[in-house]
Design a protein around this motif. Structure first.
Motif, PDB file in Angstrom:
ATOM      1  N   UNK A 121      45.141   1.281   7.931  1.00  0.00           N
ATOM      2  CA  UNK A 121      46.213   0.326   7.659  1.00  0.00           C
ATOM      3  C   UNK A 121      47.424   1.004   7.013  1.00  0.00           C
ATOM      4  N   UNK A 122      48.618   0.879   7.609  1.00  0.00           N
ATOM      5  CA  UNK A 122      49.800   1.517   7.017  1.00  0.00           C
ATOM      6  C   UNK A 122      50.087   1.084   5.578  1.00  0.00           C
ATOM      7  N   UNK A 123      49.964  -0.220   5.214  1.00  0.00           N
ATOM      8  CA  UNK A 123      50.222  -0.543   3.801  1.00  0.00           C
ATOM      9  C   UNK A 123      49.253   0.169   2.851  1.00  0.00           C
ATOM     10  N   UNK A 124      48.006   0.366   3.288  1.00  0.00           N
ATOM     11  CA  UNK A 124      47.043   1.079   2.440  1.00  0.00           C
ATOM     12  C   UNK A 124      47.455   2.554   2.327  1.00  0.00           C
ATOM     13  N   UNK A 125      47.847   3.141   3.458  1.00  0.00           N
ATOM     14  CA  UNK A 125      48.325   4.540   3.421  1.00  0.00           C
ATOM     15  C   UNK A 125      49.517   4.671   2.487  1.00  0.00           C
ATOM     16  N   UNK A 126      50.415   3.700   2.602  1.00  0.00           N
ATOM     17  CA  UNK A 126      51.622   3.717   1.780  1.00  0.00           C
ATOM     18  C   UNK A 126      51.247   3.657   0.298  1.00  0.00           C
ATOM     19  N   UNK A 127      50.298   2.784  -0.033  1.00  0.00           N
ATOM     20  CA  UNK A 127      49.840   2.673  -1.433  1.00  0.00           C
ATOM     21  C   UNK A 127      49.334   4.030  -1.909  1.00  0.00           C
ATOM     22  N   UNK A 128      48.559   4.694  -1.061  1.00  0.00           N
ATOM     23  CA  UNK A 128      47.976   5.987  -1.465  1.00  0.00           C
ATOM     24  C   UNK A 128      49.064   7.037  -1.676  1.00  0.00           C
ATOM     25  N   UNK A 129      50.088   7.035  -0.807  1.00  0.00           N
ATOM     26  CA  UNK A 129      51.168   8.026  -0.976  1.00  0.00           C
ATOM     27  C   UNK A 129      51.961   7.728  -2.254  1.00  0.00           C
ATOM     28  N   UNK A 130      52.223   6.445  -2.517  1.00  0.00           N
ATOM     29  CA  UNK A 130      52.926   6.090  -3.766  1.00  0.00           C
ATOM     30  C   UNK A 130      52.116   6.560  -4.972  1.00  0.00           C
ATOM     31  N   UNK A 131      50.815   6.330  -4.926  1.00  0.00           N
ATOM     32  CA  UNK A 131      49.965   6.712  -6.069  1.00  0.00           C
ATOM     33  C   UNK A 131      49.987   8.228  -6.252  1.00  0.00           C
ATOM     34  N   UNK A 132      49.887   8.959  -5.127  1.00  0.00           N
ATOM     35  CA  UNK A 132      49.879  10.421  -5.281  1.00  0.00           C
ATOM     36  C   UNK A 132      51.251  10.944  -5.706  1.00  0.00           C
ATOM     37  N   UNK A 133      52.292  10.106  -5.606  1.00  0.00           N
ATOM     38  CA  UNK A 133      53.620  10.518  -6.088  1.00  0.00           C
ATOM     39  C   UNK A 133      53.836  10.072  -7.534  1.00  0.00           C
ATOM     40  N   UNK A 134      52.798   9.525  -8.157  1.00  0.00           N
ATOM     41  CA  UNK A 134      52.894   9.185  -9.579  1.00  0.00           C
ATOM     42  C   UNK A 134      53.265   7.744  -9.856  1.00  0.00           C
ATOM     43  N   UNK A 135      53.458   6.927  -8.819  1.00  0.00           N
ATOM     44  CA  UNK A 135      53.850   5.532  -9.046  1.00  0.00           C
ATOM     45  C   UNK A 135      52.624   4.712  -9.453  1.00  0.00           C
ATOM     46  N   UNK A 136      52.894   3.538 -10.011  1.00  0.00           N
ATOM     47  CA  UNK A 136      51.822   2.647 -10.437  1.00  0.00           C
ATOM     48  C   UNK A 136      51.777   1.476  -9.442  1.00  0.00           C
ATOM     49  N   UNK A 137      50.813   1.521  -8.541  1.00  0.00           N
ATOM     50  CA  UNK A 137      50.782   0.543  -7.439  1.00  0.00           C
ATOM     51  C   UNK A 137      49.924  -0.666  -7.792  1.00  0.00           C
ATOM     52  N   UNK A 138      50.468  -1.863  -7.477  1.00  0.00           N
ATOM     53  CA  UNK A 138      49.678  -3.093  -7.559  1.00  0.00           C
ATOM     54  C   UNK A 138      49.873  -3.825  -6.237  1.00  0.00           C
ATOM     55  N   UNK A 139      48.763  -4.118  -5.564  1.00  0.00           N
ATOM     56  CA  UNK A 139      48.862  -4.749  -4.247  1.00  0.00           C
ATOM     57  C   UNK A 139      48.193  -6.121  -4.279  1.00  0.00           C
ATOM     58  N   UNK A 140      48.807  -7.060  -3.557  1.00  0.00           N
ATOM     59  CA  UNK A 140      48.240  -8.415  -3.497  1.00  0.00           C
ATOM     60  C   UNK A 140      48.024  -8.811  -2.044  1.00  0.00           C
ATOM     61  N   UNK A 141      46.799  -9.215  -1.727  1.00  0.00           N
ATOM     62  CA  UNK A 141      46.507  -9.722  -0.386  1.00  0.00           C
ATOM     63  C   UNK A 141      45.341 -10.696  -0.469  1.00  0.00           C
ATOM     64  N   UNK A 142      45.629 -12.005  -0.430  1.00  0.00           N
ATOM     65  CA  UNK A 142      44.563 -12.993  -0.613  1.00  0.00           C
ATOM     66  C   UNK A 142      43.587 -13.066   0.551  1.00  0.00           C
ATOM     67  N   UNK A 143      43.874 -12.402   1.671  1.00  0.00           N
ATOM     68  CA  UNK A 143      42.965 -12.482   2.826  1.00  0.00           C
ATOM     69  C   UNK A 143      41.912 -11.373   2.791  1.00  0.00           C
TER      70      UNK A 143
END
Ligand SMILES: NC(=O)c1ccc[n+]([C@@H]2O[C@H](COP(=O)([O-])OP(=O)(O)OC[C@H]3O[C@@H](n4cnc5c(N)ncnc54)[C@H](O)[C@@H]3O)[C@@H](O)[C@H]2O)c1
Length: 421
Positions: free
Chosen positions: A338-360
């Motif tokens: 999933x691209x949003x999951x990949x994106x989350x991982x790249x943000x995290x490895x760049x030092x960002x603090x990721x919070x994701x919301x998906x009720x499904x």
């Protein structure tokens, strides 16, 4: 009432099985994952689909009650009642680009062990072109002691539906079918014509397998054009959406829309299947490049976000990043590739603090998942609309967006445009 077996009750197999039930078949659904079987027997669908406004759960419950859908892990039970197996078990691709054949191999062995003279196997997963003749049929013959084409029939008709619209598309889409022999093809046509009002296009077995991967690779290339164009448009300081609108006024041009990446089980895997089917590694430089461009989109988007934050005196390091929707595309609760999951991982490895919301998506599926949109958006300096999910429609966006902190927004489909001041 005609009885068939659908083997593999995943994102495709479950709605396919229920679609056959809706067409008047009794379906023995074979699934090896006992947790999934437990859900199904309780009438709960783990696949997010609806048809004509009715959720898949409702259809599932109806057919369980009428005993027209029988979920089981016992192939022998199905074998007593059916002469037709529709297989939807796929071939995952490992992180190193290798095929994982184990699941489909084991499905062939299970079917082979109960196969009778006169049975028919219709294969529907996307495959490495050629593997049906070279790998799957020999397994069925070896285990069953029967001869394909003479004692039993085998054909291929790839699934073409899109998750989220699967049930409608099973009923309406054209399909391409190719059998080992003309009689095998005829069995496929007879069955598929009872499912779809679209045309069943008939071809040979190898062309049918190739056609499916080529359809997906073509989409990969078309999407790569747009993902590359994003940077070209930026270099010219033009709005890519205006550029696409203008370009598409040409009657023979059809540019697609930008996205947060090209993912899901289908498009990326098709490239690896095609690559595995040819000996010469230099045969597909265009397809190689398209895959590379598309898999690099999350990296590019994170780089752009870092640049934008720096321009306003901020840093990605420690910055709150909100990601809305983790499905591989809008309306899907499938998070494989999933691209949003990949994106989350790249943000995290760049030092960002990721919070994701998906009720499904089941809680705690990812360490960066949070339970509410409020927590997700609180103080966000980067806001990503990853996959737009049906429950998002009802959220009070104007109010929620007030919780963010002048965010850099990645919303390629402009889902939140109307709410931003
Ligand atoms: N998901 C899509 O949007 C989509 C669209 C078109 C085509 N396809 C193709 O359809 C195929 C299936 O995809 P999917 O997304 O449904 O995958 P999936 O992983 O969701 O489903 C496969 C199911 O088969 C089960 N399984 C594994 N081994 C088994 C066995 N031996 N016997 C019975 N069940 C077994 C798994 O537990 C799983 O539930 C793939 O080839 C995929 O490329 C998928």
């Amino acid at each position: 009432m005609q009885s068939i077996s659908v083997v593999g009750l995943g994102f495709i197999g479950l709605p396919l099985a229920i679609s056959f039930c809706e067409k008047g078949f009794r379906v023995y659904g074979i699934e090896v994952d006992t947790a999934k079987l437990d859900w199904l027997k309780r009438g709960v669908s783990y696949v997010q689909e609806d048809d004509q406004g009715i959720p898949l759960d409702k259809y599932l419950q109806k057919h369980l009650q009428q005993e027209t859908f029988i979920p089981t892990d016992r192939m022998e039970e199905a074998a007593k009642a059916v002469d037709t197996y529709v297989v939807t078990v796929g071939v995952p691709v490992s992180g190193t680009g290798d095929m994982v054949y184990d699941y489909l191999d084991s499905a062939m062995q299970n079917i082979g062990s109960v196969l009778k003279k006169g049975d028919f196997i219709l294969l529907r997963p996307t495959v490495v072109p050629g593997m049906i003749e070279e790998r799957l049929i020999p397994q069925l013959e070896r285990v069953s002691g029967l001869k394909a084409g003479a004692d039993f029939h085998v054909a291929y008709a790839a699934e073409r539906v899109a998750e989220g619209r699967a049930m409608e598309e099973f009923r309406t889409l054209d399909v391409v079918a190719g059998g080992l022999t003309p009689a095998c093809t005829e069995r496929a046509v007879q069955l598929l014509q009872q499912l779809t009002s679209g045309t069943v296009h008939v071809t040979d077995l190898r062309t049918a397998q190739l056609a499916k991967v080529v359809e997906n690779v073509q989409r990969d290339v078309n999407l790569a054009i747009i993902n590359e164009l994003r940077q070209v448009a930026e270099a010219h300081h033009v709005d890519i959406y205006e550029l696409i609108r203008m370009t598409n006024t040409h009657p023979r041009v059809q540019l697609l829309m930008p996205s947060v990446g090209v993912g899901g089980f289908c498009i990326p895997n098709a490239y690896y299947y095609l690559r595995a089917s040819v000996d010469n590694p230099h045969m597909m430089p265009l397809y190689d490049t398209a895959r590379r461009v598309n898999s690099d989109v999350p990296n590019q988007l994170v780089k752009d976000a870092a640049t934008a934050l720096a321009a306003s005196g901020r840093s990605l390091q420690g910055a709150p990043v909100a990601i809305l929707g983790l499905g591989m595309k809008d309306g899907s609760n499938d998070t494989r590739l999933s691209p949003p999951v990949d994106l989350a991982k790249v943000f995290i490895s760049s030092g960002a603090h990721v919070r994701a919301y998906d009720p499904t998506i089941a809680e705690h599926s990812f360490p960066f998942q949070v339970e509410s949109p409020e927590v997700c958006l609180d103080g966000a300096q980067v806001l990503v609309v990853g996959a737009w999910q049906p429950p998002f429609e009802a959220l009070p966006w104007r109010q929620l967006l007030e919780k963010t902190n002048r965010p850099y927004i990645i919303d390629p489909r402009h889902r939140l445009k109307g709410y931003l001041s």
